[in-house]
Design an enzyme around this catalytic site. Structure first.
Site, PDB file in Angstrom:
ATOM      1  N   SER A  58       0.784  -1.285  -0.016  1.00 11.54           N
ATOM      2  CA  SER A  58       0.036  -0.066  -0.037  1.00 11.54           C
ATOM      3  C   SER A  58       0.919   1.280   0.105  1.00 11.54           C
ATOM      4  O   SER A  58       1.774   1.482  -0.936  1.00 11.54           O
ATOM      5  CB  SER A  58      -0.883  -0.250   1.059  1.00 11.54           C
ATOM      6  OG  SER A  58      -2.073   0.757   1.176  1.00 11.54           O
ATOM      7  N   ASP A 170      -5.725  -3.902  -2.572  1.00 10.22           N
ATOM      8  CA  ASP A 170      -4.603  -3.822  -1.446  1.00 10.22           C
ATOM      9  C   ASP A 170      -3.872  -4.869  -0.983  1.00 10.22           C
ATOM     10  O   ASP A 170      -4.394  -6.003  -0.504  1.00 10.22           O
ATOM     11  CB  ASP A 170      -5.316  -3.321  -0.201  1.00 10.22           C
ATOM     12  CG  ASP A 170      -4.602  -2.313   0.756  1.00 10.22           C
ATOM     13  OD1 ASP A 170      -3.423  -3.155   1.171  1.00 10.22           O
ATOM     14  OD2 ASP A 170      -4.687  -1.176   1.000  1.00 10.22           O
TER      15      ASP A 170
END
Length: 303
Positions: A58, A170
């Site tokens: 991320s 993610d």
């Protein structure tokens, strides 16, 4: 005979790993709290710790990219000082999400060019999740900007990225702090920077905060297990900071990152001056038939 050969092989491999002093840096996710990673990098720089491998998830993927391509830390700081979640997202309603990470892609290309991951001077890994199979996807080659955007695509908020025939979101779902990814690259000493880890979360100010808190809570137990494999764990208490915008608190976040890292890095004194004693102790622990204590354990900040 086979069992004896296997035991000898595993002992040999364990000792080889013990003597591996290549440093791997794992940078975790956490939205705008990622500013704290910059403080960690400054502490590493001041301690003269050279990173041999870097992996990110991320926001950690974005910072890891800058590290891997040797972007000056002052330049990284300037980028972070002016970056909010709103500036790296664009509204685009879709049945699978509400935003795209196209602006983030543009920022990466502006500062790094249209580079591939394998072009990085420091070996780099970017972690994402295949939302169809649940598998972790670790990018060590291919277009950098696409991989970083995939790693940062919070499910339910961002439209998943389509890459190499996979639907990606993610990377925090599978490796919030990519310790295993950097170990797999060849690191013998793993430093993990975790944007949280104290078991509490900030008061949500908007729907993104609510969703991110829920996301982090759901993954907290897995993350705790993941970070046990780090040699140095830099777990910061960032409960009072937002995941969407900390530009006005840049100095505070950097200071927390720096101070927490500097304290944790004291445990790396052996890396520069006491290698032999540490290695000897680790060899004894590996070969001993009895359970012996870990003297050089990971650093965890108490809440």
């Amino acid at each position: 005979m086979v069992a004896i050969s296997f035991w000898g092989y595993t002992q040999s491999m364990a000792i080889e790993n013990i003597f591996n002093t290549k440093v791997g840096l794992a940078l975790g996710g956490g939205g705008a709290k990622g500013i704290a990673h910059i403080g960690v990098l400054k502490a590493l720089q001041d301690a003269h710790v050279e990173v041999d491998y870097v992996a990110g998830t991320s926001v950690g993927a974005m910072v890891a990219s800058m590290v891997a391509f040797n972007v000056n830390l002052d330049v990284v700081a300037e980028i972070a000082k002016n970056m909010t979640l709103a500036q790296i997202t664009a509204f685009k309603f879709n049945k699978t999400g509400f935003f795209t990470a196209d602006p983030l892609k543009e920022i990466l290309i502006e500062h790094l060019g249209e580079v591939n991951i394998e072009d990085a001077p420091i070996p780099l890994a970017i972690v994402a999740t295949d939302i169809n199979s649940g598998e972790e996807v670790i990018f060590t080659e291919g277009p950098l900007a696409d991989a970083v955007c995939a790693s940062a695509s919070i499910p339910g908020v961002y439209i998943p990225m389509q890459l190499n025939g996979r639907t990606l979101v993610d990377g925090g779902i599978v490796q919030s702090v990519p310790v295993q990814a950097v170990k797999a690259m060849g690191a013998g000493v793993v430093i993990a920077s975790q944007l949280g880890g104290v078991g509490t979360y900030e008061e949500p100010k908007n729907v993104l905060d609510v969703m991110r808190n829920a996301f982090d809570i759901a993954l907290s137990h897995r993350t705790h297990e993941e970070t046990k494999a780090a040699d140095i764990l830099i777990a910061m208490d960032l409960r009072d900071f937002s995941i969407s915008d900390n530009t006005e608190r840049y100095d505070e976040l950097c200071a927390i990152g720096y101070n927490t890292a500097a304290q944790a890095l004291k445990k790396m004194a052996w890396y520069r001056s006491s290698n032999f004693l540490l290695y000897l102790w680790r060899v004894i622990r590996v070969l001993s038939p009895f359970k012996l204590p870990e003297i050089f354990g990971s650093h965890r900040k108490k809440s």
